[in-house]
Design a protein around this motif. Structure first.
Motif, short mmCIF file in Angstrom:
data_model
loop_
_atom_site.label_atom_id
_atom_site.label_comp_id
_atom_site.label_asym_id
_atom_site.label_seq_id
_atom_site.Cartn_x
_atom_site.Cartn_y
_atom_site.Cartn_z
N ARG A 108 0.97 3.53 12.51
CA ARG A 108 -0.42 3.17 12.77
C ARG A 108 -0.84 2.22 11.66
O ARG A 108 -0.57 2.46 10.48
CB ARG A 108 -1.32 4.40 12.80
N LEU A 109 -1.51 1.13 12.04
CA LEU A 109 -1.97 0.12 11.09
C LEU A 109 -3.48 0.05 11.10
O LEU A 109 -4.13 0.37 12.09
CB LEU A 109 -1.41 -1.26 11.45
N SER A 110 -4.02 -0.39 9.98
CA SER A 110 -5.44 -0.66 9.86
C SER A 110 -5.61 -1.86 8.93
O SER A 110 -5.04 -1.86 7.83
CB SER A 110 -6.17 0.57 9.30
N ASP A 111 -6.34 -2.85 9.39
CA ASP A 111 -6.57 -4.07 8.60
C ASP A 111 -5.27 -4.67 8.08
O ASP A 111 -5.19 -5.12 6.93
CB ASP A 111 -7.52 -3.78 7.43
N GLY A 112 -4.22 -4.66 8.92
CA GLY A 112 -2.97 -5.30 8.57
C GLY A 112 -2.08 -4.52 7.62
O GLY A 112 -1.09 -5.05 7.12
N LYS A 113 -2.43 -3.25 7.38
CA LYS A 113 -1.61 -2.42 6.49
C LYS A 113 -1.21 -1.13 7.21
O LYS A 113 -1.95 -0.61 8.05
CB LYS A 113 -2.38 -2.06 5.21
N PHE A 114 -0.06 -0.62 6.82
CA PHE A 114 0.41 0.64 7.37
C PHE A 114 -0.39 1.79 6.78
O PHE A 114 -0.57 1.87 5.56
CB PHE A 114 1.91 0.83 7.08
N VAL A 115 -0.89 2.66 7.66
CA VAL A 115 -1.67 3.82 7.21
C VAL A 115 -1.02 5.14 7.62
O VAL A 115 -1.41 6.19 7.12
CB VAL A 115 -3.13 3.77 7.70
N GLU A 116 -0.05 5.07 8.53
CA GLU A 116 0.63 6.30 8.95
C GLU A 116 1.97 5.97 9.58
O GLU A 116 2.12 4.94 10.24
CB GLU A 116 -0.24 7.06 9.97
N GLU A 117 2.92 6.89 9.36
CA GLU A 117 4.22 6.80 10.03
C GLU A 117 4.70 8.20 10.37
O GLU A 117 4.56 9.11 9.56
CB GLU A 117 5.27 6.14 9.14
N ARG A 118 5.26 8.32 11.55
CA ARG A 118 5.98 9.53 11.95
C ARG A 118 7.38 9.05 12.29
O ARG A 118 7.58 8.36 13.29
CB ARG A 118 5.32 10.20 13.14
N GLY A 119 8.34 9.39 11.42
CA GLY A 119 9.70 8.92 11.58
C GLY A 119 10.62 10.00 12.09
O GLY A 119 10.49 11.16 11.70
N GLN A 120 11.54 9.61 12.97
CA GLN A 120 12.52 10.54 13.51
C GLN A 120 13.92 9.92 13.45
O GLN A 120 14.45 9.44 14.44
CB GLN A 120 12.17 10.90 14.96
N PRO A 121 14.52 9.89 12.25
CA PRO A 121 15.90 9.42 12.18
C PRO A 121 16.84 10.48 12.76
O PRO A 121 16.52 11.67 12.76
CB PRO A 121 16.13 9.24 10.67
#
Length: 138
Positions: free
Chosen positions: A111-124
């Motif tokens: 999830r991005l806000s104002d061109g920056k990453f604010v959240e990640e849910r990763g599933q390697p």
């Protein structure tokens, strides 16, 4: 931000994860960002948290590189499928270096806000990774 600009930010993010550049971390990741990491009860936060994730991966696979295979962007979200490739050259999840090569898929939602990453849910695919380095039988 538009979907197209979010895709451009994702392209810069790929450069960041492949170089572990602190400057790119500061440019691309919000100080309030939250990253949910499999196997950890609490998320890591901000640019420092993401650099911690990359450092953990590089401690086991110093040559690790990510290739972006697919990306879908809509509004403030990006879904991405990566292939991680590297050589097991250091301790990883308690497994000493084996010299084995890995090729593992990861599916992440950002999830991005104002061109920056604010959240990640990763599933390697940690199971596949551990199988490839011989930590778990195939």
């Amino acid at each position: 931000m538009t979907t197209e600009s979010n895709k451009q930010v994702m392209s810069r993010f790929l450069e960041f994860i492949n170089t572990a550049s602190e400057a790119l971390a500061q440019e691309l990741i919000s100080t309030d960002a939250v990253f949910h990491v499999p196997g950890r009860a609490d998320p890591v936060k901000g640019p420092e948290g993401y650099l911690e994730i990359i450092a953990m991966m590089r401690s086991g696979f110093s040559d690790i590189q990510w290739t972006l295979e697919e990306m879908i962007a809509e509004d403030d979200k990006i879904a991405a499928r990566f292939i991680m490739r590297g050589t097991h050259k250091g301790l990883f999840f308690g497994v000493p270096a084996t010299g084995k090569s890995i090729q593992v898929q990861a599916m992440n939602i950002y999830r991005l806000s104002d061109g920056k990453f604010v959240e990640e849910r990763g599933q390697p695919d940690l199971l596949g990774l551990l199988q490839q380095i011989g930590a778990i039988p195939s």
